[in-house]
Design a protein around this motif. Structure first.
Motif, PDB file in Angstrom:
ATOM      1  N   LYS A  21     -17.721  15.932 -57.648  1.00 11.94           N
ATOM      2  CA  LYS A  21     -16.522  15.443 -58.317  1.00 11.94           C
ATOM      3  C   LYS A  21     -16.080  14.109 -57.731  1.00 11.94           C
ATOM      4  CE  LYS A  21     -14.577  19.897 -59.743  1.00 11.94           C
ATOM      5  NZ  LYS A  21     -13.485  20.885 -59.506  1.00 11.94           N
ATOM      6  N   LEU A  22     -16.200  13.979 -56.427  1.00 13.39           N
ATOM      7  CA  LEU A  22     -15.826  12.721 -55.781  1.00 13.39           C
ATOM      8  C   LEU A  22     -16.766  11.592 -56.196  1.00 13.39           C
ATOM      9  CD1 LEU A  22     -14.953  14.149 -52.269  1.00 13.39           C
ATOM     10  CD2 LEU A  22     -13.384  12.846 -53.730  1.00 13.39           C
ATOM     11  N   GLU A  41      -7.729   6.188 -52.187  1.00 18.21           N
ATOM     12  CA  GLU A  41      -6.644   6.949 -52.794  1.00 18.21           C
ATOM     13  C   GLU A  41      -6.857   7.128 -54.295  1.00 18.21           C
ATOM     14  OE1 GLU A  41      -3.196   9.139 -53.368  1.00 18.21           O
ATOM     15  OE2 GLU A  41      -4.402   8.721 -51.584  1.00 18.21           O
ATOM     16  N   GLN A  42      -7.331   6.100 -54.974  1.00 18.05           N
ATOM     17  CA  GLN A  42      -7.631   6.212 -56.400  1.00 18.05           C
ATOM     18  C   GLN A  42      -8.712   7.273 -56.645  1.00 18.05           C
ATOM     19  OE1 GLN A  42      -8.872   2.239 -57.205  1.00 18.05           O
ATOM     20  NE2 GLN A  42      -6.789   1.417 -57.395  1.00 18.05           N
ATOM     21  N   ILE A  43      -9.754   7.234 -55.835  1.00 14.43           N
ATOM     22  CA  ILE A  43     -10.855   8.185 -55.991  1.00 14.43           C
ATOM     23  C   ILE A  43     -10.371   9.603 -55.706  1.00 14.43           C
ATOM     24  CG2 ILE A  43     -13.112   8.872 -55.088  1.00 14.43           C
ATOM     25  CD1 ILE A  43     -13.538   5.860 -54.397  1.00 14.43           C
ATOM     26  N   ARG A  44      -9.566   9.753 -54.671  1.00 20.40           N
ATOM     27  CA  ARG A  44      -9.053  11.075 -54.311  1.00 20.40           C
ATOM     28  C   ARG A  44      -8.225  11.657 -55.449  1.00 20.40           C
ATOM     29  NH1 ARG A  44      -4.775  13.620 -53.325  1.00 20.40           N
ATOM     30  NH2 ARG A  44      -3.456  11.793 -53.657  1.00 20.40           N
ATOM     31  N   ARG A  45      -7.340  10.845 -56.017  1.00 22.08           N
ATOM     32  CA  ARG A  45      -6.496  11.321 -57.118  1.00 22.08           C
ATOM     33  C   ARG A  45      -7.340  11.654 -58.344  1.00 22.08           C
ATOM     34  NH1 ARG A  45      -2.998   6.852 -55.932  1.00 22.08           N
ATOM     35  NH2 ARG A  45      -3.693   5.917 -57.893  1.00 22.08           N
ATOM     36  N   GLN A  46      -8.295  10.806 -58.655  1.00 24.60           N
ATOM     37  CA  GLN A  46      -9.149  11.026 -59.817  1.00 24.60           C
ATOM     38  C   GLN A  46      -9.899  12.353 -59.695  1.00 24.60           C
ATOM     39  OE1 GLN A  46      -9.545   8.924 -62.491  1.00 24.60           O
ATOM     40  NE2 GLN A  46     -11.236   9.998 -63.488  1.00 24.60           N
ATOM     41  N   ALA A  47     -10.341  12.681 -58.482  1.00 25.79           N
ATOM     42  CA  ALA A  47     -11.103  13.908 -58.242  1.00 25.79           C
ATOM     43  C   ALA A  47     -10.206  15.110 -57.976  1.00 25.79           C
ATOM     44  CB  ALA A  47     -12.045  13.707 -57.062  1.00 25.79           C
ATOM     45  N   ASN A  48      -8.893  14.869 -57.885  1.00 27.35           N
ATOM     46  CA  ASN A  48      -7.951  15.937 -57.514  1.00 27.35           C
ATOM     47  C   ASN A  48      -8.403  16.592 -56.212  1.00 27.35           C
ATOM     48  OD1 ASN A  48      -5.673  17.572 -57.770  1.00 27.35           O
ATOM     49  ND2 ASN A  48      -6.787  19.145 -58.919  1.00 27.35           N
ATOM     50  N   TYR A  55     -13.450  12.469 -46.605  1.00 20.44           N
ATOM     51  CA  TYR A  55     -14.016  12.021 -45.339  1.00 20.44           C
ATOM     52  C   TYR A  55     -15.013  13.038 -44.784  1.00 20.44           C
ATOM     53  CZ  TYR A  55     -10.984   7.976 -45.071  1.00 20.44           C
ATOM     54  OH  TYR A  55     -10.384   6.765 -45.322  1.00 20.44           O
ATOM     55  N   HIS A  56     -14.811  14.306 -45.111  1.00 20.02           N
ATOM     56  CA  HIS A  56     -15.765  15.335 -44.667  1.00 20.02           C
ATOM     57  C   HIS A  56     -17.137  15.102 -45.295  1.00 20.02           C
ATOM     58  CE1 HIS A  56     -17.630  19.215 -43.873  1.00 20.02           C
ATOM     59  NE2 HIS A  56     -17.806  19.370 -45.175  1.00 20.02           N
ATOM     60  N   HIS A  57     -17.151  14.790 -46.580  1.00 18.53           N
ATOM     61  CA  HIS A  57     -18.425  14.629 -47.287  1.00 18.53           C
ATOM     62  C   HIS A  57     -19.084  13.284 -47.007  1.00 18.53           C
ATOM     63  CE1 HIS A  57     -18.239  18.330 -49.526  1.00 18.53           C
ATOM     64  NE2 HIS A  57     -17.054  18.025 -50.039  1.00 18.53           N
ATOM     65  N   LEU A  64     -19.267   6.806 -49.072  1.00 17.69           N
ATOM     66  CA  LEU A  64     -19.159   7.278 -50.455  1.00 17.69           C
ATOM     67  C   LEU A  64     -19.914   6.353 -51.398  1.00 17.69           C
ATOM     68  CD1 LEU A  64     -18.030   8.977 -52.752  1.00 17.69           C
ATOM     69  CD2 LEU A  64     -15.873   7.729 -52.536  1.00 17.69           C
ATOM     70  N   ILE A  65     -19.722   5.049 -51.227  1.00 13.40           N
ATOM     71  CA  ILE A  65     -20.419   4.084 -52.074  1.00 13.40           C
ATOM     72  C   ILE A  65     -21.929   4.216 -51.907  1.00 13.40           C
ATOM     73  CG2 ILE A  65     -20.873   1.607 -52.377  1.00 13.40           C
ATOM     74  CD1 ILE A  65     -17.897   1.144 -51.777  1.00 13.40           C
ATOM     75  N   ALA A  66     -22.382   4.352 -50.662  1.00 10.29           N
ATOM     76  CA  ALA A  66     -23.817   4.489 -50.401  1.00 10.29           C
ATOM     77  C   ALA A  66     -24.370   5.779 -51.002  1.00 10.29           C
ATOM     78  CB  ALA A  66     -24.085   4.449 -48.900  1.00 10.29           C
TER      79      ALA A  66
END
Length: 208
Positions: A21-22, A41-48, A55-57, A64-66
């Motif tokens: 989802k992220l 923050e945008q990504i976090r909100r989009q993924a709920n 940060y765990h993943h 995340l980009i990589a």
């Protein structure tokens, strides 16, 4: 917006679903804000999702980009893998690779824009070694085919980096222009032209 090909596996554990989802959310945020404009923050909100989960993943924004970039590399190869595996000659392999690449870009423009935008950042960052290994694996089959063609006399003997420029460069240039709305024709519509040009560039014999 085109949904990312990194869709969640419904049979996977919850943690994998959260990760996917992220990734999908990161692509959506890129589509809306661009690579430099999208934020954690945008990504976090989009993924709920929570900041802790992100940060765990992935460790950080760069991770995340990589991760998304490397996943899309796999998706891109999988798109044409059947045709590549079925190829029995250097020309057929070249045909499968170029057709597959142009078809994938045509059907996944958002993903392609992301990959063009993020490539240099990933190549310079903490995941540079992972990207190098991924590319080594991806081009391994092609290099083996090219070496066999050189040995048989059907392909010119050229440095690997020259092959890369001749085989991929023209297709990538066109795709960039199409994604930037500088040309109108879909990349896949010109696939045969790029295959013919690439083969003429490396072939030691007349084009098939």
């Amino acid at each position: 917006m085109t949904e990312a090909t990194t869709t969640a596996n419904t049979d996977a554990p919850a943690s994998r679903s959260s990760r996917d989802k992220l990734l999908v959310s990161a692509l959506a945020c890129f589509d809306e804000h661009g690579l430099t404009g999208m934020t954690i923050e945008q990504i976090r909100r989009q993924a709920n999702s929570s900041i802790g989960s992100l940060y765990h993943h992935f460790g950080n924004r760069e991770g995340l980009i990589a991760a998304l970039f490397l996943q899309l590399l796999d998706d891109q190869l999988a798109w044409s893998r059947t045709a590549i595996d079925a190829a029995t000659t250097p020309y057929e392999t070249l045909h499968a690779l170029i057709h597959g690449y142009l078809d994938w870009v045509t059907h996944h423009p958002v993903e392609a824009r992301f990959m063009y935008a993020a490539r240099s950042e990933v190549a310079r960052g903490e995941n540079a070694a992972a990207l190098k290994e991924k590319n080594r694996q991806r081009i391994g089959l092609l290099l083996a085919v090219l070496k066999a063609g050189i040995k048989s006399g059907s392909i010119r003997s050229l440095p690997p980096e020259t092959f890369a420029s001749l085989l991929v460069g023209p297709s990538e240039n066109y795709c960039r222009a199409w994604l930037a709305d500088r040309v109108q024709g879909k990349p896949v519509a010109h696939a045969d032209v790029f295959v013919d040009a690439a083969w003429r560039a490396i072939s030691a014999t007349p084009c098939e």
